[in-house]
Design a protein around this motif. Sequence first.
Motif, PDB file in Angstrom:
ATOM      1  N   TRP A 460       0.834  -1.213   0.000  1.00 55.19           N
ATOM      2  CA  TRP A 460       0.000   0.000   0.000  1.00 55.19           C
ATOM      3  C   TRP A 460       0.863   1.256   0.000  1.00 55.19           C
ATOM      4  O   TRP A 460       0.586   2.208  -0.741  1.00 55.19           O
ATOM      5  N   ASP A 461       1.916   1.244   0.784  1.00 55.06           N
ATOM      6  CA  ASP A 461       2.750   2.433   0.927  1.00 55.06           C
ATOM      7  C   ASP A 461       3.422   2.819  -0.391  1.00 55.06           C
ATOM      8  O   ASP A 461       3.386   3.984  -0.799  1.00 55.06           O
ATOM      9  N   PHE A 462       4.050   1.828  -1.093  1.00 49.57           N
ATOM     10  CA  PHE A 462       4.758   2.249  -2.305  1.00 49.57           C
ATOM     11  C   PHE A 462       3.788   2.545  -3.453  1.00 49.57           C
ATOM     12  O   PHE A 462       4.085   3.385  -4.308  1.00 49.57           O
ATOM     13  N   LEU A 463       2.614   1.901  -3.456  1.00 50.16           N
ATOM     14  CA  LEU A 463       1.627   2.268  -4.473  1.00 50.16           C
ATOM     15  C   LEU A 463       1.005   3.632  -4.158  1.00 50.16           C
ATOM     16  O   LEU A 463       0.708   4.420  -5.063  1.00 50.16           O
ATOM     17  N   ASN A 464       0.834   3.917  -2.876  1.00 47.61           N
ATOM     18  CA  ASN A 464       0.350   5.237  -2.475  1.00 47.61           C
ATOM     19  C   ASN A 464       1.345   6.314  -2.898  1.00 47.61           C
ATOM     20  O   ASN A 464       0.954   7.415  -3.317  1.00 47.61           O
ATOM     21  N   GLU A 465       2.648   5.979  -2.815  1.00 45.47           N
ATOM     22  CA  GLU A 465       3.680   6.912  -3.272  1.00 45.47           C
ATOM     23  C   GLU A 465       3.578   7.115  -4.782  1.00 45.47           C
ATOM     24  O   GLU A 465       3.773   8.232  -5.278  1.00 45.47           O
ATOM     25  N   CYS A 466       3.256   6.049  -5.512  1.00 48.16           N
ATOM     26  CA  CYS A 466       3.022   6.186  -6.956  1.00 48.16           C
ATOM     27  C   CYS A 466       1.895   7.180  -7.216  1.00 48.16           C
ATOM     28  O   CYS A 466       2.013   8.085  -8.057  1.00 48.16           O
ATOM     29  N   ILE A 489      -7.857  -0.431   0.081  1.00 48.19           N
ATOM     30  CA  ILE A 489      -6.682   0.442   0.298  1.00 48.19           C
ATOM     31  C   ILE A 489      -6.001   0.810  -1.023  1.00 48.19           C
ATOM     32  O   ILE A 489      -4.889   1.304  -1.041  1.00 48.19           O
ATOM     33  N   ARG A 490      -6.710   0.564  -2.137  1.00 49.73           N
ATOM     34  CA  ARG A 490      -6.311   0.990  -3.486  1.00 49.73           C
ATOM     35  C   ARG A 490      -5.019   0.333  -3.973  1.00 49.73           C
ATOM     36  O   ARG A 490      -4.280   0.909  -4.762  1.00 49.73           O
ATOM     37  N   ILE A 491      -4.757  -0.874  -3.481  1.00 48.60           N
ATOM     38  CA  ILE A 491      -3.733  -1.708  -4.119  1.00 48.60           C
ATOM     39  C   ILE A 491      -4.279  -2.174  -5.467  1.00 48.60           C
ATOM     40  O   ILE A 491      -3.555  -2.223  -6.467  1.00 48.60           O
ATOM     41  N   THR A 492      -5.570  -2.516  -5.506  1.00 48.35           N
ATOM     42  CA  THR A 492      -6.247  -2.852  -6.759  1.00 48.35           C
ATOM     43  C   THR A 492      -7.388  -1.867  -6.970  1.00 48.35           C
ATOM     44  O   THR A 492      -7.767  -1.124  -6.062  1.00 48.35           O
ATOM     45  N   ILE A 517       1.238 -10.210  -4.666  1.00 49.22           N
ATOM     46  CA  ILE A 517       0.539  -9.076  -5.256  1.00 49.22           C
ATOM     47  C   ILE A 517       1.435  -8.517  -6.354  1.00 49.22           C
ATOM     48  O   ILE A 517       2.535  -8.019  -6.080  1.00 49.22           O
ATOM     49  N   ASP A 518       0.986  -8.633  -7.606  1.00 44.81           N
ATOM     50  CA  ASP A 518       1.726  -8.075  -8.729  1.00 44.81           C
ATOM     51  C   ASP A 518       1.288  -6.627  -8.918  1.00 44.81           C
ATOM     52  O   ASP A 518       0.121  -6.365  -9.241  1.00 44.81           O
ATOM     53  N   SER A 519       2.222  -5.716  -8.735  1.00 45.76           N
ATOM     54  CA  SER A 519       1.901  -4.288  -8.830  1.00 45.76           C
ATOM     55  C   SER A 519       2.422  -3.735 -10.153  1.00 45.76           C
ATOM     56  O   SER A 519       3.630  -3.708 -10.390  1.00 45.76           O
ATOM     57  N   ASP A 520       1.502  -3.312 -11.023  1.00 47.75           N
ATOM     58  CA  ASP A 520       1.874  -2.742 -12.322  1.00 47.75           C
ATOM     59  C   ASP A 520       2.090  -1.243 -12.179  1.00 47.75           C
ATOM     60  O   ASP A 520       1.232  -0.536 -11.636  1.00 47.75           O
ATOM     61  N   ASP A 664       6.626  -7.727  -6.023  1.00 49.13           N
ATOM     62  CA  ASP A 664       6.585  -7.797  -7.482  1.00 49.13           C
ATOM     63  C   ASP A 664       6.121  -6.458  -8.044  1.00 49.13           C
ATOM     64  O   ASP A 664       4.938  -6.104  -7.934  1.00 49.13           O
ATOM     65  N   ILE A 665       7.061  -5.736  -8.630  1.00 49.17           N
ATOM     66  CA  ILE A 665       6.769  -4.424  -9.208  1.00 49.17           C
ATOM     67  C   ILE A 665       7.082  -4.512 -10.702  1.00 49.17           C
ATOM     68  O   ILE A 665       8.246  -4.567 -11.103  1.00 49.17           O
ATOM     69  N   LEU A 666       6.027  -4.543 -11.509  1.00 47.16           N
ATOM     70  CA  LEU A 666       6.198  -4.716 -12.947  1.00 47.16           C
ATOM     71  C   LEU A 666       6.170  -3.367 -13.649  1.00 47.16           C
ATOM     72  O   LEU A 666       5.225  -2.583 -13.457  1.00 47.16           O
ATOM     73  N   GLY A 667       7.183  -3.101 -14.440  1.00 48.71           N
ATOM     74  CA  GLY A 667       7.188  -1.904 -15.274  1.00 48.71           C
ATOM     75  C   GLY A 667       6.443  -2.211 -16.569  1.00 48.71           C
ATOM     76  O   GLY A 667       6.906  -3.006 -17.384  1.00 48.71           O
ATOM     77  N   ILE A 668       5.283  -1.593 -16.761  1.00 50.07           N
ATOM     78  CA  ILE A 668       4.407  -1.925 -17.896  1.00 50.07           C
ATOM     79  C   ILE A 668       4.469  -0.805 -18.938  1.00 50.07           C
ATOM     80  O   ILE A 668       4.111   0.346 -18.658  1.00 50.07           O
TER      81      ILE A 668
END
Length: 745
Positions: A460-466, A489-492, A517-520, A664-668
Motif C-alpha cells: 500500500w505504501d509504495f503504491l500510495n507513493e506512486c 486500500i487501493r492496491i487494486t 501481489i503483482d503491482s503494475d 513484485d513491481i512490474l514496469g508496464i
Amino acid sequence: MGQVEVTRSMSVPFTHLHTHSPEGSLLDGFMRIEEAIHLAQSWGMDSIGISDHGTMAAYPKFNDLCKKNGIKPVFGMEAYITPNRHYTKADFEGVVYDEDEEGNHIFTLLTDEEVEASSDWTATDALRTKTEQNKMLKEAKEFLRNESWKELEASGLQLADMKKKEQNKYLKEQQKDLLERKHLCVKGDVSRKKFFEWFPRIGHLLLIAKTNEGYHNLVQLCNLGQLDGFYGKPRIDYESIKEYGAGIVATTACLGSNTSQLIKSGRLEEAKEEIERYKEAFDEVYLEIQPSRQPDQWLVNNQLMEWSKEMNLPLIATSDVHMVYHDDLPMHEQLMNINKGHQNEDSSDISVYDSAFFMHPDDMLENGIPPEALENAHNLAMSTDVTALDDNDWKYPVYNLPEGFDSDSYLRYLAEKGLFERYMEDASSVINWDEYVHRLNYELDIIKGKKIAAYFIIVWDFLNECHRRNILTGPGRGSAAGSLVAYSIRITNIDPIRWDLLFERFINPERPGFPDIDSDVDGAKRGEIIDYLAEKYGRNQIAQIGTYIQMKSKSVLKDIGRVHDIDHNEINKVTKLMPNDITLSEAVDEIPEVRGLVDKYPQLLEEGLKAEKLPKTASIHACGVEVSPVDIYSNLPLMPGKNGEVTTEYEGPELEKQGFIKFDILGISTLQQINGAKELAEERNGIKIDLETVDYYSDREIYKLIQKGDTAGLFQLESEGMTGVFTGLKYVDFEAVTAGVAMYR
C-alpha cells in the motif's frame, strides 16, 4: 544420464567437499545434485559439500535436497583470489613512471643484461601495446637525437660543420644502429610488473563455512568478488580474507590455485608463504590433494604431503567433482564448448577433468591418496554446523507505524477508512454496506491469522507513493483482485464482490504460503519506485531478484549444433517450426522435421536431452524486488546485473523459503503509453482525463473496438486467436471478455 553404480561400501569414511553443480558453475559444473545424492546414499555416505566457482547460487536447492534425503549439506565456495581485487591487466603489467621537473618521462639506453638486472628501467619495446611503444618513441625523439649525436661526435665525425640534411642522414642511421644494440628504456618502478611475471595474478581457493558466522562471512566474500572485484572472474584478495576469514576453513584447492601454480614453477618458498597467509586469515587450513593422472597434480600432491608433516597441516582429499560419472566427461566438455561457442581444440591425451567425477573413496585410495586425507574430509564435514539457510521466519522490512498501532490494527484502520471512501464514491449506490463490512472483516481476520498484515501495508505504501507522484498504476492483476482489503486500500481498483471474485484464490486459509501481489506501474517510472524503497528502508537492504535462463529445446539444438559445426541455417529452419514451450522429446515425437534433423545428426538428441533445462545464464527477474530488514550484503549472496544492478543469487521462491519478502513491481510499457496519450490529450485539446473515474465496464466504445478486432497492444486480447474469438460475437461486454479470456487460456 550416466551409468548406474552398483551399491558399494566404503573402506574409509569420506565426504566429497569440492564439487561443482549446474546451478552454480554455469556451463561448467555437471554434478547433478539429485544424482550425486543418490550415488552417495548407495555408498553409505552421510554428507556432501558444494563449492561452485565464486557463487553460492545452488545452496537453497542443495540444502533442500540434502535434508530431504538425510544427507548433511556442507557449504563451500571455490573462490578466485588475487593480491588486489581492483587490479586490471594494466596494473599487473604496468610501470609507475618517474618524471623530471618539467613532467617529462626519463629515458636511457641499456643492453639486454642491464635491462634484466634493473628494477628502475623498463624497455619500451616490452610495453604492452604498440600504441604505448610508439608513444614512448615519440616522447624520446629528442633524447635519441642527442645520444646519436654524442656517439657520432665521439667517433670523430664533425656534425656541427654539416648541413642540416646531411646531419639528419647520419643521425637517422646512427639511431637505427643504436636501437639495434641497446633498448630504449624509460625510468620507473617495475617491481610490480616483474613480480607478476612469475606470481599468479589469480588462483582458486576452496572455502568452507564451518559455522553460521562463517556462512555470513562467505556471503560477504562472495559479494565482494561479484560486486567489487569482478574482472573476468569474481575476485577476492588478501585484504578481504583477513577481514572475513572467521568461521571459514580453507584448502589449497586444485592445480589452478596460487599454491599449486607456485609449486609447479619451482617457487616453493613463495608457495609456503601463500599457505601462511591463509593460516593467518582462516580458522583452519588443509592441504588439498587429488587423484588425478596429470603429472603436475602428483608433483603438487607429493610436495603437499611432505609439507603436511613439516608445517603440521592436515591433508584433505577431493576429486574436484564436475560430473557425477566418468561417462559424463564428453557431455561436460560439450557444456564448456557451448559456453565458448566452439569445439575444444585441446588434443591432450588426458583431460584435466579425467578424474573430476564423484569418485568412490576406494578408487581414490587405489590412485595413491592416503586414507588420512579421506578421513579428514569426512571429519571436517561432520564438524561443520551451519543452519542459516533453515531460518524461515518472515523477515519484514520495518515500516514505521503511527504511534498506537501494530501492523494488524493499522491495516484495519486503512481498510475501513478506504472502504468508506469507496462507498462514498459509488454513485450507483449498489454497494450493500453490511455485505462489504462482513467480507472485509473476514479477510482481515485471515490476514491477521497468517501474520501478513505488514506485507499489505508495505505494498500500500509504495503504491500510495506512486499515486502521490502521479505515476500511473494498473487496476490489479491475478488473484489479488479477489481481495476486498486490497481494493479498499487501493492496491487494486477492481471490486471483488461486484465481479464475484474469490478471496480464497488469493489467500487460502487452509494452506500455508505467502500471497503474491503483482503491482503494475508505468514502465518509465519503475526505477523511481525502487529508489523510493531504497531510500525508505536502506540501500543495503534492497536488491532486485535474480533468475536463471534455462536451456530449452530450441536453444539446445542451436547451441549443440553450433559446437558441432552444423549449418545454423539448417537448424534454424527446423526450430522455427517448434513452439516455445515444447520439450525436445515432444518435438521429436510430434514434428517430422525435428525427427529428421536428429536422425541425421544423432548427437543433437543425445546431448540435447542431457543439456535441456540446465541453467545457461543469470538474469534479472522481470519484477521481483527483495526488501529486507537486515543488511543483504552479509545475509544474501548477490551478483551484478548487466547494467550494474545489485541482484540476488537466490531466486524468488528460494528467498521466500528463507522468510525473505519479495515485492513484485512490474514496469508496464502500456501504462507508459496510456499516460503519454493522456498527457497529449491534455496538452493538445485541453481535455482533463481522470483515469480513476473512467467507467471501463459500461463504455460501449471500448467493446466495439474489441468486437472489430482493433486490439493491438491490448494485453491478452491482441493475439490472432483471441481477436478471432471476439470478432465472431454479435455482442461483447465486460463479462464476455472475461469469459472469453478464461476459456481461451
